[in-house]
Design a protein around this motif. Structure first.
Motif, PDB file in Angstrom:
ATOM      1  N   CYS A 102      -1.868 -53.727 -20.930  1.00 28.59           N
ATOM      2  CA  CYS A 102      -2.106 -55.162 -20.958  1.00 28.59           C
ATOM      3  C   CYS A 102      -1.694 -55.687 -22.330  1.00 28.59           C
ATOM      4  O   CYS A 102      -2.245 -55.305 -23.351  1.00 28.59           O
ATOM      5  CB  CYS A 102      -3.573 -55.461 -20.704  1.00 28.59           C
ATOM      6  N   GLY A 105      -4.572 -57.547 -24.075  1.00 31.12           N
ATOM      7  CA  GLY A 105      -5.624 -56.630 -24.500  1.00 31.12           C
ATOM      8  C   GLY A 105      -5.220 -55.844 -25.731  1.00 31.12           C
ATOM      9  O   GLY A 105      -6.017 -55.657 -26.650  1.00 31.12           O
ATOM     10  N   GLU A 157      -7.788 -57.487 -15.519  1.00 32.65           N
ATOM     11  CA  GLU A 157      -7.810 -56.888 -16.859  1.00 32.65           C
ATOM     12  C   GLU A 157      -8.479 -55.509 -16.812  1.00 32.65           C
ATOM     13  O   GLU A 157      -7.994 -54.546 -17.407  1.00 32.65           O
ATOM     14  CB  GLU A 157      -8.573 -57.792 -17.830  1.00 32.65           C
TER      15      GLU A 157
ATOM     16  N   GLY B 158     -13.218 -55.159 -17.575  1.00 30.18           N
ATOM     17  CA  GLY B 158     -12.535 -56.450 -17.559  1.00 30.18           C
ATOM     18  C   GLY B 158     -13.415 -57.564 -18.094  1.00 30.18           C
ATOM     19  O   GLY B 158     -12.943 -58.452 -18.810  1.00 30.18           O
ATOM     20  N   ILE B 161     -13.364 -57.431 -21.818  1.00 34.11           N
ATOM     21  CA  ILE B 161     -12.120 -58.020 -22.343  1.00 34.11           C
ATOM     22  C   ILE B 161     -12.211 -59.539 -22.308  1.00 34.11           C
ATOM     23  O   ILE B 161     -11.939 -60.228 -23.295  1.00 34.11           O
ATOM     24  CB  ILE B 161     -10.917 -57.583 -21.487  1.00 34.11           C
TER      25      ILE B 161
END
Lengths: 187, 187
Positions: A102, A105, A157, B158, B161
């Motif tokens: 990502c 990220g 994510e 996720g 994040i």
DNA sequence: GTCTATAATAGGATAGAC
DNA sequence: GTCTATCCTATTATAGAC
């Protein structure tokens, strides 16, 4: 388009790859130089602020890409489910089916965070807002649509993290498959 | 417990904080020295392999913590829902309700990835396996239990994040609240 | 086990020729 | 716009006294 702009675009694409793979602190000027094929001085010619400028250029490119290819299509004509499907296909291609890290990220870790916090929040908010609008258009109550949109982004994510951490892209592809029903179901 | 072991434990806790905040490449020996209160040479006395050794020690500590406080309790006595709730409370406390970065996520970027890939996969697999067992015990079919467990871990990662990226811990807490029904529901 | 001092190197950044 | 050469600093790592 002038050749200079085109070559800058190409350079940013190479910079993106390095930052995506190594993060902000982990990307060295030597790597960035090699990846772009430009000497350090040439990099400073295009990005006077050095590595921070390069990271910002990369993030700006990601923002633009995100808006143009993932968010705008959500607002186009056609059935909501079809528009969502196209966005998910685009994401799938961009992250190579879960085999790539990502970008956001990795850029946000360490020294990168301070540089991009505001822009990162903007992308997430844009993305979540567009998904929430889509769910609302499909008949999901507003408050629920917003929560589901946040869940969808978190799942994407998180699935990228999990895919990268286990070296198995399956969770990512499965997350993409599950999102339509999670986001648009009317109960 | 000997004083030396205790002080090492304390040192690792401080190292953890630095790596969690700055990532592997972003953490410098100067920061690690200051955080632990040990001079650089003292750090090398305890961790002969330098920064890589420190990162491995931190990861080993995270692994142990994860097994002891998050995974083992899932196998204890009591109703599955209650055991799951305790694990989620532990996670909530560890990540300060979403205000702290994901240790694993930050350690795995850049130079840290090669160091910890195997151990990272092991933690994820352990965690997912334990959650899948719990769901199966609660009556969820095996294959579905496994998928739901992966989803749960992905949602947690996720949400961390997203919480970090937007500077808002709400998504993390909401993810924790939603996981029990997602994981254990019998449809 | 901890410290001061120091090496050795890599990193970011700049100067100036072309 | 790009290159070679260079500077300066931070960083990792080690030596050796206590």
């Amino acid at each position: 388009m002038p050749a200079s702009l085109r070559s800058r675009e190409e350079a940013v694409a190479h910079l993106l790859a390095v930052f995506q793979a190594h993060g902000y602190d982990g990307a060295s000027l030597a790597q960035l130089s090699k990846a772009t094929g430009l000497g350090k001085s040439s990099l400073y010619h295009h990005f006077p602020g050095g590595k921070a400028d390069m990271a910002r250029a990369v993030l700006a490119r990601v923002n633009r890409w995100m808006v143009e290819t993932a968010i705008e299509p959500l607002k186009g004509p056609g059935k909501p489910a079809r528009r969502l499907a196209r966005m998910l296909e685009t994401l799938d291609a961009f992250y190579a089916g879960g085999r790539k890290c990502c970008v956001l990220g990795n850029l946000v870790v360490g020294g990168g965070r301070a540089l991009v916090q505001a822009e990162l929040k903007a992308v997430f908010d844009l993305w979540i807002g567009a998904l929430a609008d889509l769910a609302a258009e499909a008949g999901v109550p507003r408050a629920q649509a917003r929560e589901r949109a946040e869940d969808a982004v978190a799942m994407i994510e998180g699935a990228l993290i999990l895919a990268g951490g286990r070296g198995d892209p399956a969770p990512f592809r499965r997350a993409l498959r599950r999102i339509p029903e999670h986001l648009l179901a009317r109960d």
